[in-house]
Every structure is written in C-alpha cells, then in structure tokens.
Design an enzyme around this catalytic site. Structure first.
Site, PDB file in Angstrom:
ATOM      1  N   GLU A   1      28.666  33.088  44.071  1.00  9.48           N
ATOM      2  CA  GLU A   1      29.481  32.176  43.356  1.00  9.48           C
ATOM      3  C   GLU A   1      28.710  30.833  43.340  1.00  9.48           C
ATOM      4  O   GLU A   1      28.577  30.169  44.444  1.00  9.48           O
ATOM      5  CB  GLU A   1      30.622  31.903  44.238  1.00  9.48           C
ATOM      6  CG  GLU A   1      31.695  33.141  44.091  1.00  9.48           C
ATOM      7  CD  GLU A   1      33.153  32.698  43.966  1.00  9.48           C
ATOM      8  OE1 GLU A   1      33.825  33.155  43.073  1.00  9.48           O
ATOM      9  OE2 GLU A   1      33.390  31.873  44.970  1.00  9.48           O
TER      10      GLU A   1
ATOM     11  N   GLU B   1      34.732  26.476  49.214  1.00  8.27           N
ATOM     12  CA  GLU B   1      35.615  25.447  49.407  1.00  8.27           C
ATOM     13  C   GLU B   1      35.972  25.315  50.905  1.00  8.27           C
ATOM     14  O   GLU B   1      35.815  24.123  51.443  1.00  8.27           O
ATOM     15  CB  GLU B   1      37.002  25.828  48.546  1.00  8.27           C
ATOM     16  CG  GLU B   1      36.748  25.299  47.140  1.00  8.27           C
ATOM     17  CD  GLU B   1      37.639  26.093  46.187  1.00  8.27           C
ATOM     18  OE1 GLU B   1      38.636  26.882  46.774  1.00  8.27           O
ATOM     19  OE2 GLU B   1      37.410  26.286  44.959  1.00  8.27           O
TER      20      GLU B   1
ATOM     21  N   ASN C   1      41.501  34.985  42.545  1.00  9.41           N
ATOM     22  CA  ASN C   1      41.633  34.241  43.851  1.00  9.41           C
ATOM     23  C   ASN C   1      42.672  32.928  43.464  1.00  9.41           C
ATOM     24  O   ASN C   1      42.076  32.166  42.725  1.00  9.41           O
ATOM     25  CB  ASN C   1      40.271  33.483  44.271  1.00  9.41           C
ATOM     26  CG  ASN C   1      40.350  32.394  45.440  1.00  9.41           C
ATOM     27  OD1 ASN C   1      41.270  32.467  45.979  1.00  9.41           O
ATOM     28  ND2 ASN C   1      39.190  31.771  45.465  1.00  9.41           N
ATOM     29  N   TRP C   2      43.895  33.203  43.862  1.00  9.16           N
ATOM     30  CA  TRP C   2      44.831  32.157  43.573  1.00  9.16           C
ATOM     31  C   TRP C   2      44.869  30.579  44.294  1.00  9.16           C
ATOM     32  O   TRP C   2      45.551  29.749  43.965  1.00  9.16           O
ATOM     33  CB  TRP C   2      46.239  32.800  43.563  1.00  9.16           C
ATOM     34  CG  TRP C   2      46.336  33.879  42.791  1.00  9.16           C
ATOM     35  CD1 TRP C   2      45.728  33.886  41.479  1.00  9.16           C
ATOM     36  CD2 TRP C   2      47.388  34.949  42.724  1.00  9.16           C
ATOM     37  NE1 TRP C   2      46.266  35.349  40.995  1.00  9.16           N
ATOM     38  CE2 TRP C   2      47.335  35.585  41.527  1.00  9.16           C
ATOM     39  CE3 TRP C   2      48.720  35.126  43.352  1.00  9.16           C
ATOM     40  CZ2 TRP C   2      48.211  36.570  41.219  1.00  9.16           C
ATOM     41  CZ3 TRP C   2      49.431  36.216  43.265  1.00  9.16           C
ATOM     42  CH2 TRP C   2      48.979  37.119  42.296  1.00  9.16           C
ATOM     43  N   LYS C   3      43.830  30.712  45.237  1.00  6.78           N
ATOM     44  CA  LYS C   3      43.635  29.929  46.096  1.00  6.78           C
ATOM     45  C   LYS C   3      44.880  29.051  46.613  1.00  6.78           C
ATOM     46  O   LYS C   3      45.898  29.656  46.921  1.00  6.78           O
ATOM     47  CB  LYS C   3      42.758  28.706  45.458  1.00  6.78           C
ATOM     48  CG  LYS C   3      41.666  29.005  44.752  1.00  6.78           C
ATOM     49  CD  LYS C   3      40.788  28.041  44.215  1.00  6.78           C
ATOM     50  CE  LYS C   3      39.593  28.863  43.333  1.00  6.78           C
ATOM     51  NZ  LYS C   3      38.410  27.967  43.034  1.00  6.78           N
TER      52      LYS C   3
ATOM     53  N   GLY D   1      35.111  26.318  38.904  1.00  7.90           N
ATOM     54  CA  GLY D   1      36.291  25.409  38.233  1.00  7.90           C
ATOM     55  C   GLY D   1      35.685  24.696  37.256  1.00  7.90           C
ATOM     56  O   GLY D   1      36.549  23.806  36.869  1.00  7.90           O
TER      57      GLY D   1
ATOM     58  N   SER E   1      33.917  30.361  36.976  1.00  8.49           N
ATOM     59  CA  SER E   1      34.204  29.832  35.591  1.00  8.49           C
ATOM     60  C   SER E   1      34.443  30.862  34.628  1.00  8.49           C
ATOM     61  O   SER E   1      33.942  31.311  33.545  1.00  8.49           O
ATOM     62  CB  SER E   1      33.607  28.928  34.972  1.00  8.49           C
ATOM     63  OG  SER E   1      33.900  27.596  35.834  1.00  8.49           O
TER      64      SER E   1
ATOM     65  N   GLY F   1      39.061  32.711  39.720  1.00 16.48           N
ATOM     66  CA  GLY F   1      40.056  31.551  40.049  1.00 16.48           C
ATOM     67  C   GLY F   1      40.872  31.308  38.864  1.00 16.48           C
ATOM     68  O   GLY F   1      42.043  31.792  38.569  1.00 16.48           O
ATOM     69  N   GLY F   2      40.673  30.116  38.351  1.00 21.15           N
ATOM     70  CA  GLY F   2      41.322  29.336  37.376  1.00 21.15           C
ATOM     71  C   GLY F   2      41.900  30.462  36.282  1.00 21.15           C
ATOM     72  O   GLY F   2      43.099  30.455  35.812  1.00 21.15           O
TER      73      GLY F   2
ATOM     74  N   HIS G   1      34.230  31.111  51.505  1.00 21.07           N
ATOM     75  CA  HIS G   1      34.251  30.616  49.963  1.00 21.07           C
ATOM     76  C   HIS G   1      33.894  29.217  50.305  1.00 21.07           C
ATOM     77  O   HIS G   1      33.985  28.487  50.939  1.00 21.07           O
ATOM     78  CB  HIS G   1      35.433  30.670  49.567  1.00 21.07           C
ATOM     79  CG  HIS G   1      35.774  30.273  48.177  1.00 21.07           C
ATOM     80  ND1 HIS G   1      35.731  28.995  47.730  1.00 21.07           N
ATOM     81  CD2 HIS G   1      35.926  30.955  47.035  1.00 21.07           C
ATOM     82  CE1 HIS G   1      35.966  28.834  46.312  1.00 21.07           C
ATOM     83  NE2 HIS G   1      36.085  30.047  46.166  1.00 21.07           N
TER      84      HIS G   1
HETATM   85  C1  PEP Z   1      36.526  30.773  42.818  1.00 24.24           C
HETATM   86  O1  PEP Z   1      36.911  29.905  43.381  1.00 24.24           O
HETATM   87  O2  PEP Z   1      36.260  31.920  43.576  1.00 24.24           O
HETATM   88  C2  PEP Z   1      36.427  30.694  41.251  1.00 24.24           C
HETATM   89  C3  PEP Z   1      35.660  31.992  40.851  1.00 24.24           C
HETATM   90  O3  PEP Z   1      36.926  29.908  40.691  1.00 24.24           O
HETATM   91  P1  PEP Z   1      36.865  29.632  39.178  1.00 24.24           P
HETATM   92  O4  PEP Z   1      37.036  31.003  38.462  1.00 24.24           O
HETATM   93  O5  PEP Z   1      38.160  28.815  38.836  1.00 24.24           O
HETATM   94  O6  PEP Z   1      35.620  28.968  38.887  1.00 24.24           O
END
Ligand code: PEP
Length: 259
Positions: free
Chosen positions: A175, A105, A14-16, A181, A222, A243-244, A103
């Site tokens: 999640e 967010e 997920n590159w957001k 994050g 994370s 994500g990150g 999601h």
């Molecule tokens: C996400 O936002 O879907 C996610 C998993 O982010 P991160 O891996 O950065 O926690």
C-alpha cells in the site's frame, strides 16, 4: 512464475473509522446479499473489516454466509491489564479470520513501530488468524530512492521469528502511503515490481513452497471499479485491499463484478 494454491482473488474491504455500527451492519447485509445473489463466491474471496464495535453485529449478519470477517488492528498480548486494547483471542471468539496489521495510518498516527507490527503478526498467527501485513513507502521515501529498502525492511522485520505451520495463511498488502485515499492508484507495473521485491524478501524467511501455498501478495491504494483489472491477477498480485470504494454497496459490488 510460482504457482499459487489460492485460485480466487482475495478482496478485503477496509471501512476504517468511516461508518457507524448501524451503517456497517446495513452495508454488510447488502454486500452479503449481492455476493450470494451474483454468485461472486465463484470468483473471489471477500473479507469485510468493520470498526471494532461493529465486529459482533456484522459477524451476526455474516453467519451462514461465505463472506469472512476481518479486524483493523489487534494487540499483541493474549490477556491482561492493557486498557483499551483487543486481543487476537477475543477477535477469534468473534469469528474474525483476518486482521489488518501495520496499516500506514496506524504507523503514522499511532506511532506503530516495526517491532510492534512484528509482535502483532506473531500474536495473530498464534490464534490461527491470517495477518494482512501492510507495507508501503511514503512519497518522500519514493522520491529519495528508498522505496525498496523501506519495503524490504518492513517485510523482514514484521516476519522475524515467524514460522508458517501448515494451515496458517499470511497476506502482504503493498500500500503506497502517498496513494491511499488519493483517488489515483499506482501504475500496474509499479505494483507488480514491488510485489516482486516483496517476494524476494519473503524468500529469506519462508521456502518457495510455503510462499506458494500460504502467502498472498495483494495491492491497496485507490482501487476502484475502473482500475481493479490493473491489479488483480496481474503478475504476483493475488487480490486487493479497498478503502474508499468499499463504503458504498453499489460501487463495491460493481468493483467485485469486474473479477
Ligand atoms: C487503505 O487505506 O487500506 C486503502 C486501500 O484506502 P483507499 O482504497 O481509500 O486508498
């Protein structure tokens, strides 16, 4: 423990809104090359989810590759006067196979409700695209003992009226909002326990065999190259949403190499 028809773990990036179109194309190119060179296809299914304007150019990069394309959102109507929105019909046209829905967010910043999430799940399945339904508790919901109630409510309301006819797939991503994050994933047992709660809730909606064949529960929050082994293939967890750690080719390739 139920058997699952999916033998390889599912990994979604997920590159957001973190990358430009050009950066998305370069990253997709590098990841597709690593996926092919290292024969990662034998070990995992990979889905890249770029920002909307990068979908078409990334689709071009992934042509003739076995890496799938995912979107980060969808609107629930197939066509019409909905300024700024993107339909599942158009996503399908671009070659999208998975759509992240609900999601945290979006729930937080765009005030996406359970009812909107449910409409999006229905619209996505209607186009034969796999919804990746995100559910998870906030820190305060966890601290006040509401975690499992919140998750069961999110799953049940998103799937109200949903039937999974054969050939359709569904992914539920657990999640925890407070972990996304943060650089600190939850403990393995917490993710596994939550997956069990999700599965119990799913049993009110689908048969055991439908769940075994068509539904996957994954973890996100994370995940990195060091902790990935704590989640994939543990108990009911069949993959990860990253994500990150998916924003840089070398780091994300290292994560995939662990599977
Ligand atoms: C996400 O936002 O879907 C996610 C998993 O982010 P991160 O891996 O950065 O926690």
């Amino acid at each position: 423990m139920p058997t699952t028809a999916h033998t390889k773990p599912l990994v979604l990036a997920n590159w957001k809104m973190n990358l430009s179109v050009q950066e998305s194309v370069v990253l997709a190119r590098n990841l597709a090359a690593a996926y092919s060179k290292l024969k990662l296809k034998e070990h995992l299914e990979l889905v890249l989810c770029p920002t909307f304007p990068a979908l078409a150019p990334v689709a071009e990069v992934l042509k003739r590759q076995s890496v799938c394309l995912g979107a980060q959102d969808v609107f629930w109507k197939p066509v019409g006067p909905y300024t700024g929105e993107v339909s599942a019909r158009v996503l399908k046209e671009l070659g999208v196979t998975h759509v992240i829905i609900g999601h945290s967010e979006r729930r937080q910043f765009l005030k996406e409700s359970d009812a909107m999430v449910q409409q999006k799940v229905l619209a996505t399945l209607a186009e034969g695209i796999t919804p990746v339904l995100c559910v998870g508790e906030t820190f305060s919901e966890r601290q006040t003992g509401q975690k499992y109630l919140v998750i069961a409510r999110q799953v049940a309301s998103a799937l109200a009226g949903v039937t999974l006819t054969s050939g359709l797939g569904l992914v539920i991503a657990y999640e925890p909002v407070w972990v996304i994050g943060s650089g600190q994933a939850v403990e393995t047992h917490e993710a596994q326990e939550t997956a069990l709660v999700i599965r119990h809730t799913l049993l009110d909606v689908f048969s055991e065999s439908t769940i075994a064949r068509q539904v996957r529960i994954i973890y996100g929050g994370s995940v990195d190259p060091v902790n990935i082994g704590n989640f994939v293939g543990r108990g009911l967890l069949a993959g990860v949403l990253v994500g990150g750690a998916s924003l840089e080719a070398k780091r994300f390739t290292n994560l995939m190499k662990k599977l």
